[in-house]
Design an enzyme around this catalytic site. Structure first.
Site, PDB file in Angstrom:
ATOM      1  CE  LYS A  55      -3.875  -2.375   2.194  1.00 53.10           C
ATOM      2  NZ  LYS A  55      -4.724  -2.626   3.355  1.00 53.10           N
ATOM      3  CD  GLN A  99      -3.517  -4.376   6.395  1.00 44.31           C
ATOM      4  OE1 GLN A  99      -3.738  -3.305   5.823  1.00 44.31           O
ATOM      5  NE2 GLN A  99      -3.796  -5.530   5.835  1.00 44.31           N
ATOM      6  CG  ASP A 122      -9.856  -0.334   5.201  1.00 45.03           C
ATOM      7  OD1 ASP A 122      -9.562  -0.679   4.047  1.00 45.03           O
ATOM      8  OD2 ASP A 122      -9.135  -0.521   6.190  1.00 45.03           O
TER       9      ASP A 122
END
Ligand code: GUN
Length: 291
Positions: A55, A99, A122
């Site tokens: 990422k 994460q 997200d």
């Protein structure tokens, strides 16, 4: 039958270019404030570290700023909540992610609920997840959005098709089941969401026009479980010493499916580029708000 591969890496490149142009035109030409993504990583799960590094690479490639907070293994829930609070408050951070998976001592629900929905790139916060379910514009979870976009860019019709999803995770299975079935230009699929407690999964997969496999078991979907001409999307990624494998048994499905995503180079790059897209959306929302 000839199986065409759906090259997520090529489509992701195309979308990266589109994002770069928008950043240039809508942001850098105006206020010079570069979009900024925050990433919070906990512990030392090797897959998570690889995902986060990828990422970061994407951000660097495209010129999006990033800030990484890496909390050590055995960090407390409160320490993570404290970092989230700082990201929520920091006016320079447009959006951020935590994460997953988290360590066992940390309550995932509490973490998701503590993220400011306006910065939740997200799309996991219930406010955003609920909006997605109601067809209201918001951040959609990156993998689900990536799969949908991949199908759309390859001009694969999903309306009226029968889609079977294997795996009901919050990150992939559940959101993609919602997006595939929504009443919208690119939706209208009839969806069955199967999971670990579904008996006889092949009963469903054998009838499916589209199969999305996000079950976390290498080689789970075999050629004998699909009908000829099915479209197969492989979300899995597993590495052993020799190679990288997906949730689809590539060699038995190849030649029977009409389309298939390769691993690597299929869904993975689409997921990463959709995170950039959501970050851009957060940045544009922020700049709108400042006017
Ligand atoms: N772990 C696996 N996929 C994802 C994702 O899309 N977002 C976050 N935050 N964690 C993940």
């Amino acid at each position: 039958m000839t199986t065409k591969l759906l090259y997520g890496n090529l489509i992701a490149k195309e979308i990266r270019n589109e994002i770069s142009k928008i950043i240039e035109k809508e942001i850098l030409n105006k206020d010079k404030r570069i979009p900024h993504l925050g990433i919070i990583l906990t512990g030392n799960n090797s897959s998570s570290i690889t995902y986060v590094n990828n990422k970061i690479k994407e951000c660097k490639n495209i010129g999006i700023k990033y800030s990484l907070i890496h909390l050590p293994i055995n960090s407390l829930e409160n320490e993570l909540l404290e970092e989230i609070k700082k990201m929520n408050k920091n006016p320079h951070i447009d959006g951020f992610i935590v994460q997953f998976p988290l360590e066992k001592n940390i309550n995932q629900d509490k973490i998701i609920l503590s993220i400011n929905p306006k910065k939740d790139v997200d799309g996991f916060h219930p406010e955003n997840f609920g909006k997605m379910a109601l067809d209201i514009k918001t951040f959609f979870p990156a993998t689900a959005l990536g799969i949908l976009t991949l199908l759309e860019r390859y001009k694969i019709k999903i309306s009226g098709k029968y889609t079977v999803i294997i795996g009901r995770s919050r990150i992939v299975g559940r959101p993609i089941s919602i997006l595939m079935s929504r009443k919208s230009n690119f939706g209208n699929s009839t969806v069955t969401l199967t999971h670990s407690k579904t008996p006889n999964i092949e009963y469903y997969t054998k009838q499916a026009d589209i199969i999305i496999v996000a079950v976390g078991i290498p080689g789970f979907l075999k050629g004998e479980m699909i009908k000829k001409g099915a479209i197969v999307i492989d979300v899995g990624i597993h590495s052993n010493e020799k190679k990288i494998l997906g949730d689809v048994d590539f060699y038995s499905v190849y030649g029977k499916a009409s389309y298939l995503t390769p691993v690597p180079g299929g869904v993975g790059p689409m997921t990463r580029v959709m995170l950039l897209k959501n970050t851009l959306m957060a940045a544009l929302n922020n700049r709108q708000k400042d006017k």
